[in-house]
Scaffold this active site. Sequence first.
Site, PDB file in Angstrom:
ATOM      1  CB  CYS A   1      -0.929   0.012   1.211  1.00 37.74           C
ATOM      2  SG  CYS A   1      -2.008   1.459   1.246  1.00 37.74           S
TER       3      CYS A   1
ATOM      4  CG  HIS B   1      -1.648  -2.208  -9.509  1.00 40.32           C
ATOM      5  ND1 HIS B   1      -2.519  -1.223  -9.112  1.00 40.32           N
ATOM      6  CD2 HIS B   1      -0.895  -2.505  -8.415  1.00 40.32           C
ATOM      7  CE1 HIS B   1      -2.296  -0.924  -7.845  1.00 40.32           C
ATOM      8  NE2 HIS B   1      -1.329  -1.680  -7.392  1.00 40.32           N
TER       9      HIS B   1
ATOM     10  CD  GLU C   1      -6.782   1.553  -3.389  1.00 42.95           C
ATOM     11  OE1 GLU C   1      -6.605   0.676  -2.530  1.00 42.95           O
ATOM     12  OE2 GLU C   1      -6.398   2.742  -3.241  1.00 42.95           O
TER      13      GLU C   1
ATOM     14  CB  CYS D   1      -4.299   3.820  -5.869  1.00 43.36           C
ATOM     15  SG  CYS D   1      -3.707   2.121  -5.707  1.00 43.36           S
TER      16      CYS D   1
ATOM     17  N   GLY E   1      -0.915   1.995  -7.428  1.00 38.80           N
ATOM     18  CA  GLY E   1      -1.518   2.178  -8.754  1.00 38.80           C
ATOM     19  C   GLY E   1      -0.756   3.207  -9.573  1.00 38.80           C
TER      20      GLY E   1
HETATM   21  N1  API Z   1      -6.240  -2.136  -2.548  1.00 42.38           N
HETATM   22  C1  API Z   1      -4.817  -2.525  -2.638  1.00 42.38           C
HETATM   23  C2  API Z   1      -4.070  -2.163  -1.334  1.00 42.38           C
HETATM   24  C3  API Z   1      -3.986  -0.659  -1.116  1.00 42.38           C
HETATM   25  C4  API Z   1      -3.298   0.044  -2.248  1.00 42.38           C
HETATM   26  C5  API Z   1      -3.394   1.566  -2.249  1.00 42.38           C
HETATM   27  N2  API Z   1      -4.196   2.170  -1.229  1.00 42.38           N
HETATM   28  C6  API Z   1      -2.011   2.186  -2.331  1.00 42.38           C
HETATM   29  O1  API Z   1      -1.820   3.329  -1.877  1.00 42.38           O
HETATM   30  O2  API Z   1      -1.109   1.522  -2.918  1.00 42.38           O
HETATM   31  C7  API Z   1      -4.738  -4.036  -2.867  1.00 42.38           C
HETATM   32  O3  API Z   1      -5.616  -4.774  -2.393  1.00 42.38           O
HETATM   33  O4  API Z   1      -3.757  -4.466  -3.519  1.00 42.38           O
END
Ligand code: API
Length: 264
Positions: free
Chosen positions: A74, A151, A199, A208, A211
């Site tokens: 994250c 991703h 997400e 994100c 992302g």
């Molecule tokens: N939803 C993402 C985790 C949080 C990613 C995002 N909040 C960031 O800042 O990278 C997943 O399940 O892979």
Amino acid sequence: MAQHRFHKMHGLGNDFVIFDAREHDLALSGDQARALADRHRGIGCDQLIVMRPSQRADFFMQIFNQDGSEAAACGNATRCVVALAGRDVTIETGAGLLGGTLADGAVTIDMGLPGLDWNAIPLAYAMDTLTMPVGWEDLADPVAVSMGNPHVIFFVADTHAVELERLGPMIEHDPLFPERVNVNVAHLADDGLHLRVWERGAGLTQACGTGACATAVAAIRRKLVTGPVPVHLPGGTLIIDWQPGGHVQMTGPTTHVFTGEIDL
Ligand SMILES: N[C@H](CCC[C@H](N)C(=O)O)C(=O)O
């Protein structure tokens, strides 16, 4: 029941509840994390973070999505825990060791090497991850990148024209992605990349970090841009730097909103 202190923070509007369990252990189930992340019945956040002792780094970062699922990476929360630490640190995650440095109010994270092979994403079967021969309605020919979490990136004419709240969950749960996937739609403009993200486990977020990293890697692999590249998300801008074969560097701000106590 015992009282536990938490920090409410965000990185460009991607918000977190962060518990520091380095001194006092805190065992949390996915169901408990989901209840705490609930914006009507709990504290409310996109992700819930627990900082834990580590044998290999300054601390281990456990990451729960809003739906209670765990993730190994994250980016925005990683910046927040470095800001909380108040100094340069090494962070252990489910995806490996990350380095965090503070400078001029911003935090830079060495996010490590991106995963580019189909089985690193993971995908359900072998394919070229730079131009995947798949599509969902108008979204087609994506790129897949792992930043320790999966991703898929679609380059489109205008991110705001994409019905991401409808197509996001459809793609997130597609069997092509055995661990589900974070869905990124991006377009290139004169000022850099523009990005919106559905997400995995959290839905539409204002930003994100992984992302932004994955989308910059995808754009550089497709020779649309060269690093460092600004990535503009609804909540603000991150600067992502990457050269093929190297580690991804992510730089951006963090905000500490309040500290609270809760009985768990
Ligand atoms: N939803 C993402 C985790 C949080 C990613 C995002 N909040 C960031 O800042 O990278 C997943 O399940 O892979």
